[in-house]
Design a protein around this motif. Sequence first.
Motif, PDB file in Angstrom:
ATOM      1  N   GLY A   1      14.093  -0.081   0.187  1.00  0.00           N
ATOM      2  CA  GLY A   1      13.923  -0.196  -1.191  1.00  0.00           C
ATOM      3  C   GLY A   1      12.950  -1.240  -1.947  1.00  0.00           C
TER       4      GLY A   1
ATOM      5  N   ASN B   1       7.334   0.212   7.316  1.00  0.00           N
ATOM      6  CA  ASN B   1       7.694   1.119   5.831  1.00  0.00           C
ATOM      7  C   ASN B   1       8.974   0.547   5.455  1.00  0.00           C
TER       8      ASN B   1
ATOM      9  N   LEU C   1       9.901   0.695   2.154  1.00  0.00           N
ATOM     10  CA  LEU C   1      10.288   1.562   1.132  1.00  0.00           C
ATOM     11  C   LEU C   1      11.712   2.194   1.751  1.00  0.00           C
TER      12      LEU C   1
ATOM     13  N   THR D   1       2.210  -2.385  -6.712  1.00  0.00           N
ATOM     14  CA  THR D   1       3.039  -1.454  -6.017  1.00  0.00           C
ATOM     15  C   THR D   1       2.838  -1.352  -4.238  1.00  0.00           C
ATOM     16  N   ARG D   2       3.796  -1.236  -3.434  1.00  0.00           N
ATOM     17  CA  ARG D   2       3.562  -1.309  -2.267  1.00  0.00           C
ATOM     18  C   ARG D   2       3.781   0.392  -1.568  1.00  0.00           C
TER      19      ARG D   2
ATOM     20  N   GLY E   1       9.441  -1.875  -2.923  1.00  0.00           N
ATOM     21  CA  GLY E   1       8.425  -0.915  -3.248  1.00  0.00           C
ATOM     22  C   GLY E   1       7.449  -1.948  -4.211  1.00  0.00           C
TER      23      GLY E   1
ATOM     24  N   PHE F   1       2.051  -0.683   4.880  1.00  0.00           N
ATOM     25  CA  PHE F   1       2.607  -1.860   4.338  1.00  0.00           C
ATOM     26  C   PHE F   1       1.887  -3.125   4.808  1.00  0.00           C
TER      27      PHE F   1
END
Length: 460
Positions: A437, A432, A434, A446-447, A439, A453
């Motif tokens: 930061g 992940n 995200l 968009t991820r 994304g 991921f």
Amino acid sequence: MKIKNYLMRYLAGIVVISSFVMCTKTVTPVEKPASPNPDNIAELTGNNTEAITGCTYTVKTTDWFVDGATIPAGSVICIPAGTRGALLLKNLKGTAAKPIVIINKGGKVTFTTAATASYAFKTQNCQYFKILGNGTPGVTYGIDINGGNIGMTMDDLSSDFEISNVEVRNSGFAGIMAKTDPTCDVATQRGHFTMRNVSLHNNYVHKTGGEGFYVGNSFYAGGSSLSCGKVLPHDVIDVKIYNNLIDSAGCEGIQVGSAIAGCEVYNNTVTSPGLSPFANGQNNGIQIGEGAGGKCYNNLIKNAPGNGIIVLGLGDNQVFNNFILNSGANGIFADSRYTPGPNFQFINNTIIASAADGIKMNSETIPMNTVINNVIVKSGSGVAIHKISNGVKLTASNNYTGNDITALKFANYAAGDFHLLSSSPLINAGTNALLYGVGIDYYGKTRPSGTAFDIGATEY
């Protein structure tokens, strides 16, 4: 290594000698002004260039100098189509709400001068202005800069500017330069001047003798030793370098330094940089230099003889979603010099066919290096992630390594289509990001798009 002054690459046929990460230059001072030539006054509303219907001031073909001391904020300076010599703009003072716009009129305007001349286009002591080559519909690069030791230089305390839709070619040294080097005049030194709000986008820079883009001083910590003692270069705050095409630069395609906050380098394509470097180590794709932090993402770097991306920054650096192909040294090289920040982060990059290592880290003094979700394939050394010593602190996970490019299952790698096929082993195999930061992917998608991921710069 430090240097005291910038010299022209060509001066009476002498080739400039440069330091490890920096080429050199000299700029000729202003000798005399040209008279203003008011013409066709029109209204400009706010920052919207679509509202430009006329010219507050028109630059004559024979003008080499325009003093903007009497040109009010919000004015439109038009440069008529055709071929002309070099131009210096001095003392333009717009405001944030009413910048002064410099734009081509009636077609493409080409500035032509010898590569031994100091510059082809220069600003001196200007603030809140825009140089836009989109003045004629259907002409992508309506301002064409051909020659000059520096093609375009935003110099002598210039700040708060935008340059777009400009072609720069055949410069003796840098294509587009933005900085004021420190002198014994305290007004040029750190703490007295800060260059702010710089936007360089949608430009085409090619066949330069030195760097394609050269933004900020390269010696943030050590500065320069002059007759008055050691002087430190100014800070750069909020610089965005994006959507540019850079091809066949002599040194780095993009080099940025001293950018302490708000620095972003993204969506650029850098092809075949470093073709004629002045010294070893100047043949990289993108250099995030000393004193520079921020983000470097969604760039395509191909065929750099040196490193694809070199990071010497502050230590708050994020490098993600970049495609780095066929580098002659390492895909990414990181070194901690002046690094007060906490972390170098290398996330979701795709690094293919580097002649040496995939990611090489000499960054021993940074508190942590984070390397996650990267594709590192066909490294010439056989080493995907190389720590120079046990002193390099590393958090690494979910990186895909190997030697087979076809196994990655790109839609059409040879044609530059890096979308993933449904059979790609990279899908849902990442961690992940995200949390850091990240994304989006290289294409802006968009991820994550699936259950987890994907690894590498593109998301299925």
